[in-house]
Design an enzyme around this catalytic site. Structure first.
Site: not given
Ligand code: G3P
Ligand code: CA
Length: 331
Positions: A51, A93
């Protein structure tokens, strides 16, 4: 004596109920249900996606984080893609640069401006690494200071150059702010020869935005898709009267998998997703107990900040430690 007997009966009843509940949950959503679905779609199963890269060890969504994740052997490296004012695809992000850069120092007053209001040359002036050192003194590294926001091309090149050949898990972040971004991302993947290339782990596009997912399906049906969803009441997902079944309907119509947050990893969610022929790709879980529990409940892929731990959970201990990888790549 009597008190011992009574407590024994109560304890046995509690244990019995617990075992019955666990068995009930297992039958509602057997752990292995997704394996056949994955095989039918020629997708891997029990997958680890890093992630925002190995974001426990390095600043999220930056080259160091992606390089460490690739070195550890993550199956996928996840990123969030957005676009600058002058049209460059970049990895970032948040909607605004305040949290993970020194924008307040470089461009005072622009902390809350949308990322897409910055030109690429302006973003390059920002330090996207030092915040990590401040927030995580135990994992801080001098070399993270001054880390740049990377482009989509640079992110892809990490996968291309890595001997482990991780696949890309590309989240279209806030795509409603960037008309046409779906085509730009897909065209870039085509330019790198990453579409219909027979990879055992094909690149995947994911988003919370149903419309954007539909656009991706129209433009490049062969690229796997994941419909991200969050709990009821959270800003990213609108739950309507159709409830969970409606979200599954939307995933099915976009020919996508379903990507729920960890809170939606219960068997009454995973079981229904499997019944609709969908893989369950859960974010963002980092603890062994959660890997164990949610996998038992049928979660098929894990999106995690701790890709090293998740790989180990699946019995694939990384050959090198994060420290060794950082040394190797002078990070
Ligand atoms: O991979 C899914 C996840 O990244 C979604 O949430 O906010 O971390 O982008 P976020
Ligand atoms: Ca993400």
């Amino acid at each position: 004596m009597k008190i011992f007997k009574t407590s024994g009966i109560i304890l046995s009843a509690i244990c019995g109920l617990f075992i019955a509940a666990v068995l009930f949950m297992y039958f509602m959503s057997p752990s292995s249900a997704g394996s056949k679905i994955a095989a039918g779609k020629e997708l891997p199963w029990h997958v680890v996606a890093a992630h925002r890269g190995a974001s426990y060890y390095a600043p999220e969504n930056t080259l160091p984080a992606f390089i460490i994740a690739a070195g550890l052997g993550a199956d996928y490296i996840e990123c969030d893609v957005q676009r600058t004012r002058d049209g460059k695809l970049v990895i970032f992000h948040d909607r605004t640069p305040g949290r993970t850069t020194d924008v307040s120092k470089v461009f005072p007053g622009r902390e809350k401006d949308p990322l897409g209001s910055f030109k690429y040359s302006e973003l390059l002036k920002l330090d996207a690494g030092s915040w990590f050192n401040v927030k995580n003194p135990d994992r801080a590294r001098k070399s993270f200071e001054g880390t740049k926001i990377c482009t989509f091309d640079e992110y892809i090149n990490v996968a291309v150059k890595s001997i482990n050949k991780p696949a890309l898990m590309i989240e279209l972040k806030h795509p409603e702010l960037y008309p046409g971004i779906e085509k730009e991302v897909i065209d870039t993947l085509a330019r790198f020869g990453r579409i219909n290339n027979g990879a055992a782990r094909p690149d995947m596009i994911q988003t919370f935005n149903r419309k954007s997912l539909g656009v991706c399906k129209e433009l490049a049906p062969s690229i796997p898709r994941n419909f991200l969803v969050d709990e009821k009441g959270k800003e990213d997902t609108d739950w309507d009267d159709r409830g969970w079944a409606g979200l599954l309907d939307d995933a099915v119509s976009a020919e996508a998998e379903i990507g729920p947050s960890g809170h939606l990893g219960w068997p009454w969610y995973t079981g229904k997703a499997h019944d609709r022929g969908l893989l369950v790709i859960t974010y963002t879980i980092d603890k062994d107990i959660h890997f164990r529990l949610l996998t038992f409940f049928g979660v098929d892929w894990i999106i995690t900040n701790r890709c090293d731990r998740a790989l180990e959970f699946y019995g694939r201990r990384p050959e090198a430690s994060p420290e060794e990888i950082m040394k190797k790549y002078s990070l």
